[in-house]
Design an enzyme around this catalytic site. Structure first.
Site, PDB file in Angstrom:
ATOM      1  N   GLN A 129      -3.996 -12.039 -13.697  1.00  0.00           N
ATOM      2  CA  GLN A 129      -3.775 -10.858 -14.532  1.00  0.00           C
ATOM      3  C   GLN A 129      -2.315 -10.638 -14.908  1.00  0.00           C
ATOM      4  O   GLN A 129      -1.964  -9.612 -15.470  1.00  0.00           O
ATOM      5  CB  GLN A 129      -4.372  -9.618 -13.867  1.00  0.00           C
ATOM      6  N   LEU A 150       0.815  -1.217   0.000  1.00  0.00           N
ATOM      7  CA  LEU A 150       0.000   0.000   0.000  1.00  0.00           C
ATOM      8  C   LEU A 150       0.853   1.274   0.000  1.00  0.00           C
ATOM      9  O   LEU A 150       1.926   1.313   0.597  1.00  0.00           O
ATOM     10  CB  LEU A 150      -0.931  -0.016   1.215  1.00  0.00           C
ATOM     11  N   GLN A 206      -7.955   0.370 -16.975  1.00  0.00           N
ATOM     12  CA  GLN A 206      -8.640  -0.617 -16.123  1.00  0.00           C
ATOM     13  C   GLN A 206      -9.978  -0.053 -15.649  1.00  0.00           C
ATOM     14  O   GLN A 206     -11.016  -0.723 -15.708  1.00  0.00           O
ATOM     15  CB  GLN A 206      -7.740  -0.939 -14.920  1.00  0.00           C
ATOM     16  N   LYS A 243      -4.790   6.231 -12.044  1.00  0.00           N
ATOM     17  CA  LYS A 243      -3.511   5.855 -12.664  1.00  0.00           C
ATOM     18  C   LYS A 243      -3.754   4.691 -13.630  1.00  0.00           C
ATOM     19  O   LYS A 243      -3.190   4.640 -14.707  1.00  0.00           O
ATOM     20  CB  LYS A 243      -2.460   5.462 -11.638  1.00  0.00           C
ATOM     21  N   GLY A 246      -1.615   6.433  -2.681  1.00  0.00           N
ATOM     22  CA  GLY A 246      -2.727   6.317  -3.642  1.00  0.00           C
ATOM     23  C   GLY A 246      -3.838   5.467  -3.036  1.00  0.00           C
ATOM     24  O   GLY A 246      -5.023   5.841  -3.079  1.00  0.00           O
ATOM     25  N   HIS A 247      -3.457   4.336  -2.442  1.00  0.00           N
ATOM     26  CA  HIS A 247      -4.460   3.467  -1.812  1.00  0.00           C
ATOM     27  C   HIS A 247      -5.120   4.176  -0.626  1.00  0.00           C
ATOM     28  O   HIS A 247      -6.315   4.038  -0.394  1.00  0.00           O
ATOM     29  CB  HIS A 247      -3.799   2.177  -1.301  1.00  0.00           C
TER      30      HIS A 247
HETATM   31  O1  PAF Z   1      -5.566  -2.183  -9.673  1.00  0.00           O
HETATM   32  C1  PAF Z   1      -5.273  -3.214  -9.035  1.00  0.00           C
HETATM   33  O2  PAF Z   1      -4.604  -3.162  -8.010  1.00  0.00           O
HETATM   34  C2  PAF Z   1      -5.753  -4.565  -9.541  1.00  0.00           C
HETATM   35  O3  PAF Z   1      -5.733  -4.619 -10.925  1.00  0.00           O
HETATM   36  C3  PAF Z   1      -7.136  -4.965  -8.989  1.00  0.00           C
HETATM   37  C4  PAF Z   1      -8.222  -4.024  -9.442  1.00  0.00           C
HETATM   38  C5  PAF Z   1      -7.078  -4.990  -7.465  1.00  0.00           C
HETATM   39  C6  PAF Z   1      -7.473  -6.368  -9.481  1.00  0.00           C
HETATM   40  O4  PAF Z   1      -6.527  -7.295  -9.105  1.00  0.00           O
END
Ligand code: PAF
Length: 292
Positions: free
Chosen positions: A65, A37, A157, A153, A40-41
């Site tokens: 992914q 983390l 997505q 960012k 940003g989080h």
């Molecule tokens: O952005 C991310 O951290 C990842 O792609 C997510 C959305 C948690 C999916 O694994």
């Protein structure tokens, strides 16, 4: 503020806790992450905290992914540090499943994202967004959040997830949260920790290039010229290797023809083994700055 936070590893335990809260009418905000983390989080959590009664964060480095040869193993992990940061930020429930908990079986059902996934990172990382949608759908079904928070960012997505939610009537709103940057302009990313000292010193060149590109866009310079200028600026001023630079409409991610309200100028640059992405969203009604 430090509050009580519960860490859960099983879907059953998480859903038991959430069911009780939902029965009592509490709204659930969800922050899905892959951990390690950073600020940003923390900003995602802050927004979720402000608008919901319960904040759930997931930390799961999703193998689906990552493609062969990508940085799944090298992706930074530190569960203890993450739990302490999540607690400090105001997370109520931290969901940290194992891969076995998330993917006990593979029945072969696939989710295929649409044309938005064929450009930018989707072109460089085939199958990446299939894996993102797979885990995001599972997480949405597990948590059933009222609101879900994603950072700009990862603008591609975010756009793909917005389309998915709209097309499949998923019952969560998607909240866009602006990019958070270090003082020198580098977008916060878990991967920044993998940069060497020299690479870290050079990496702010990405935002500098995007800012230049946004100025050229404002002056009416052509898409090709802007993309070339950005690539030249980055390669002349750093050791970064361009993966892509592209100016498209946003959020459709189609060729820019001037007809949509917003455009995205996005790039991916490799510094050694670390691939960084960044973008700026530009409005035809006055542009938003790179830090948005
Ligand atoms: O952005 C991310 O951290 C990842 O792609 C997510 C959305 C948690 C999916 O694994």
């Amino acid at each position: 503020m430090t509050i009580e936070m519960t860490v859960v590893h099983s879907i059953e335990a998480l859903q038991g806790m959430l069911d009780r809260n939902k029965r009592e009418g509490r709204k659930v905000g969800f922050v899905p992450t892959m951990g390690f983390l950073h600020e940003g989080h923390m900003t995602l959590v802050k927004q979720a905290r402000e608008h919901n009664d319960i904040v759930v964060m997931s930390i799961f480095v999703n193998p689906a992914q990552f493609g062969p040869g990508e940085d799944f193993e090298a992706y930074p992990r530190d569960a203890k540090r993450d739990a302490s940061l999540a607690k400090e930020a105001g997370v109520d429930i931290l969901f940290m499943p194992t891969p076995e908990e998330m993917y006990p079986l593979d029945g072969g059902v696939r989710i295929l994202p649409g044309p938005q996934s064929k450009v930018l990172c989707g072109a460089s990382r085939p199958g990446h967004f299939d894996g993102v949608l797979k885990v995001v759908l599972k997480l949405f079904n597990i948590v059933d959040p009222d609101r879900s928070y994603f950072g700009m960012k990862d603008a591609q997505q975010l756009a793909i997830i917005e389309t998915f939610v709209r097309d499949y009537n998923l019952r969560t709103s998607i909240e866009r949260v602006p990019i958070v940057r270090d003082q020198d302009g580098l977008a916060k990313s878990s991967r920044n920790v993998n940069l060497t000292e020299m690479e870290r010193a050079e990496a702010p060149v990405i935002q500098q290039a995007l800012k230049k590109g946004a100025l050229l866009f404002n002056k009416g310079v052509s898409v090709d010229e802007i993309e070339q200028e950005i690539a030249a600026f980055i390669t002349e001023n750093s050791s970064g290797i361009m993966d892509y630079v592209s100016l498209l409409s946003y959020p459709a991610l189609t060729e820019w023809d001037g007809s949509s309200d917003e455009a995205i100028l996005a790039c991916a640059v490799k510094f050694g083994k670390t691939r960084l992405i960044d973008n700026t969203i530009m409005s035809t009604k006055g542009w938003l700055t790179c830090s948005e």
